[in-house]
Write an enzyme that holds these catalytic residues in place. Structure first.
Site, short mmCIF file in Angstrom:
data_model
loop_
_atom_site.label_atom_id
_atom_site.label_comp_id
_atom_site.label_asym_id
_atom_site.label_seq_id
_atom_site.Cartn_x
_atom_site.Cartn_y
_atom_site.Cartn_z
N HIS A 19 -9.43 1.64 0.15
CA HIS A 19 -9.24 2.37 1.39
C HIS A 19 -10.55 2.20 2.16
O HIS A 19 -11.60 2.70 1.73
CB HIS A 19 -9.00 3.86 1.12
CG HIS A 19 -7.63 4.19 0.63
ND1 HIS A 19 -7.10 3.68 -0.52
CD2 HIS A 19 -6.69 5.02 1.16
CE1 HIS A 19 -5.88 4.17 -0.70
NE2 HIS A 19 -5.60 4.98 0.31
N GLU A 53 -10.98 4.12 7.12
CA GLU A 53 -9.83 4.84 7.67
C GLU A 53 -10.36 5.97 8.54
O GLU A 53 -10.35 7.15 8.17
CB GLU A 53 -8.92 5.38 6.56
CG GLU A 53 -7.62 5.94 7.07
CD GLU A 53 -6.73 6.49 5.97
OE1 GLU A 53 -5.62 6.92 6.30
OE2 GLU A 53 -7.14 6.50 4.80
N HIS A 65 0.85 -1.20 0.00
CA HIS A 65 0.00 0.00 0.00
C HIS A 65 0.88 1.24 0.00
O HIS A 65 1.56 1.55 0.98
CB HIS A 65 -0.91 0.02 1.23
CG HIS A 65 -1.92 1.13 1.20
ND1 HIS A 65 -3.25 0.93 0.93
CD2 HIS A 65 -1.79 2.47 1.39
CE1 HIS A 65 -3.90 2.07 0.98
NE2 HIS A 65 -3.02 3.04 1.25
N ASP A 69 2.46 3.17 2.92
CA ASP A 69 1.48 4.22 2.63
C ASP A 69 2.11 5.48 2.06
O ASP A 69 1.79 5.88 0.95
CB ASP A 69 0.66 4.55 3.88
CG ASP A 69 -0.67 5.23 3.56
OD1 ASP A 69 -0.96 5.45 2.37
OD2 ASP A 69 -1.43 5.51 4.49
N HIS A 80 1.43 5.42 -2.13
CA HIS A 80 0.89 6.47 -3.01
C HIS A 80 2.06 7.10 -3.76
O HIS A 80 2.60 8.13 -3.35
CB HIS A 80 0.12 7.52 -2.20
CG HIS A 80 -1.16 7.00 -1.63
ND1 HIS A 80 -2.37 7.16 -2.25
CD2 HIS A 80 -1.40 6.30 -0.50
CE1 HIS A 80 -3.33 6.59 -1.52
NE2 HIS A 80 -2.76 6.05 -0.45
N TRP A 117 0.66 13.88 3.58
CA TRP A 117 0.18 13.25 4.80
C TRP A 117 1.28 12.92 5.80
O TRP A 117 1.03 12.76 6.98
CB TRP A 117 -0.58 11.96 4.45
CG TRP A 117 -1.80 12.21 3.65
CD1 TRP A 117 -3.06 12.52 4.12
CD2 TRP A 117 -1.91 12.21 2.22
NE1 TRP A 117 -3.92 12.70 3.07
CE2 TRP A 117 -3.26 12.51 1.89
CE3 TRP A 117 -1.01 11.96 1.19
CZ2 TRP A 117 -3.71 12.58 0.58
CZ3 TRP A 117 -1.45 12.02 -0.12
CH2 TRP A 117 -2.79 12.33 -0.42
N GLN A 148 -9.76 9.34 -4.99
CA GLN A 148 -9.45 9.94 -3.68
C GLN A 148 -10.62 10.71 -3.08
O GLN A 148 -10.85 10.67 -1.88
CB GLN A 148 -8.24 10.86 -3.80
CG GLN A 148 -7.91 11.68 -2.57
CD GLN A 148 -7.35 10.87 -1.42
OE1 GLN A 148 -6.19 10.51 -1.42
NE2 GLN A 148 -8.18 10.56 -0.44
#
Length: 414
Positions: free
Chosen positions: A210, A213, A57, A309, A59, A315, A152
């Site tokens: 996702h 979360e 996982h 991630d 991005h 983030w 997203q």
């Protein structure tokens, strides 16, 4: 017998000490002692030889963008999503390619040879998709890169997202994504789960959502995901990423939920570094843990893989592309500190995550020769010390070498 590469005296994660003979892209023999002419010999000296690290996982369209266009001051998930929206609007494929390739070089040096990256399809330009498809082609001889079409801003919440997602799949993206807890209503979230599973079933694809979360114990889309997996016949092809709401759910409900997930063959992908950082932000004290129930899932036979991630993006301001960091944080947050549990966490960033991606990896004759030699004697020591990756082998070729650091002490102690 003549081989291209011979690893001598390597310790496998199960404790066996073996030689490993490689010809071309395949392992041809694993035995206590192999006598063969070899183009190259690597003396492992009892050090750990494992499968490569796998990040299930990530991005990659956002990686290494920290500070652009600004910094996430609150450190929250929602500000990160808003910040990413600003960057996404001006993103170009060339920028995505440049940052992603820089990241891939770092990842290979850390022994990561398989990555599943979510790529945002909210922007109709699909700049991230275009860029990462190019990256996938460039790195294919070294890294197995899977791409997830990820809306997203929501499958239904974002106008045109569903159409963009289908376009991305038509362009060659591998996996159907979604974010049901970010839809405007629970009903829309459940509908997006059904739509994702039906689309994947129609196209013969995998699903990775996702999912939940959130710290909200009523965010229960994983239940819908498991049920839809069974209805659509997708057992073994579906993953729920994050699943952080489960740490806040009632134990009675979870006792019903976990067997359903196991029955459906849905995999779980917690992301320890990011889950523990982003969750619990609306609480004072005591703060709940921001990670799903890993030990309980493993006890139920649910396949779990730890993901990284983020690395230096809207983030998360840190990150080193080191899955041993991820395993280290994961075992702490999950309180998995018995010897067997710690060794299990090593498997959650190697073998188990490879299975989630559908990779048939193993250290045995006939398997692809992708391996990592670590400066450690065991999986637990590798996690404890974040062991140096002495050699990284992808499909029979050494693609990275690193010398173990040797401190020069001047203490004067006897």
């Amino acid at each position: 017998m003549a081989v291209d590469l011979l690893i001598q005296g390597g310790t496998l994660p199960d404790g066996r000490v073996v030689d490993i003979a490689i010809a071309g892209e395949k392992i041809v023999e694993v035995a206590p002692k192999i006598t063969a002419e070899a183009g190259e010999v690597i003396e492992a000296g009892g050090r750990l030889v494992s499968l490569p690290f796998v990040d299930p996982h990530f991005h990659m369209d956002a990686t290494l963008s920290y500070g652009t266009p600004r910094i996430n001051k609150s450190g929250t998930l929602l500000e990160g999503i808003g910040l990413w929206g600003e960057l996404r609007a001006v993103l170009t494929p060339d920028e995505v390619v440049a940052r992603a390739l820089e990241y891939c070089n770092i990842a290979v040096s850390k022994g990561i040879l398989a990555i599943r990256s979510h790529v945002d399809v909210t922007d109709p330009r699909l700049a991230g998709v275009e860029g990462l498809l190019e990256v996938r082609e460039k790195v294919k001889d070294v890294i197995d890169l899977q791409l997830v079409a990820f809306p997203q801003d929501g499958w239904y919440r974002s106008p045109g997202a569903e159409e963009n997602l289908i376009r991305a799949l038509d362009m060659g993206v591998d996996v159907v994504g979604g974010i049901p807890h970010f839809e405007r209503t629970m009903t829309d979230g459940a509908a997006s789960v059904r739509a994702a599973c039906e689309l994947a079933a129609d196209r013969g694809l995998m699903v990775d959502l996702h999912c939940d979360e959130s710290d909200d114990p009523m965010s229960r889309h994983i239940e819908t995901l498991a049920a839809e997996t069974l209805r659509c016949g997708l057992q073994g092809r579906v993953a729920g990423s994050h699943l952080t709401s489960m740490h806040s759910m009632d134990n009675y409900y979870v006792a019903k939920l976990l067997p359903l997930i196991a029955e459906a063959g849905v995999s779980a992908i917690p992301n320890p570094l990011i889950n523990i950082t982003l969750q619990g932000r609306m609480e004072s004290y005591p703060k709940r843990r921001g990670m799903t129930r890993v030990p309980e899932m493993l006890e139920q036979g649910i396949r779990v893989g730890f993901g990284q991630d983020c690395m230096m993006d809207p983030w998360y301001p840190l990150g080193t592309a080191d899955m041993l960091d991820v395993a280290f944080m994961g075992l702490h947050v999950a309180q998995m500190t018995s010897p067997a549990q710690m060794a299990r966490c090593f498997g959650l960033v190697t073998q188990s995550s490879a299975g989630i991606l559908g990779l048939d990896w193993g250290i045995e004759a006939g398997k692809v020769a992708s391996l990592v030699l670590l400066d450690a004697q065991s999986p637990v020591e590798a996690i404890r010390t974040r062991a140096t990756r002495l050699a990284v082998i992808s499909r029979g070729k050494v693609v990275s070498r690193t010398r173990a650091p040797k401190p020069e002490l001047a203490t004067g102690w006897a």
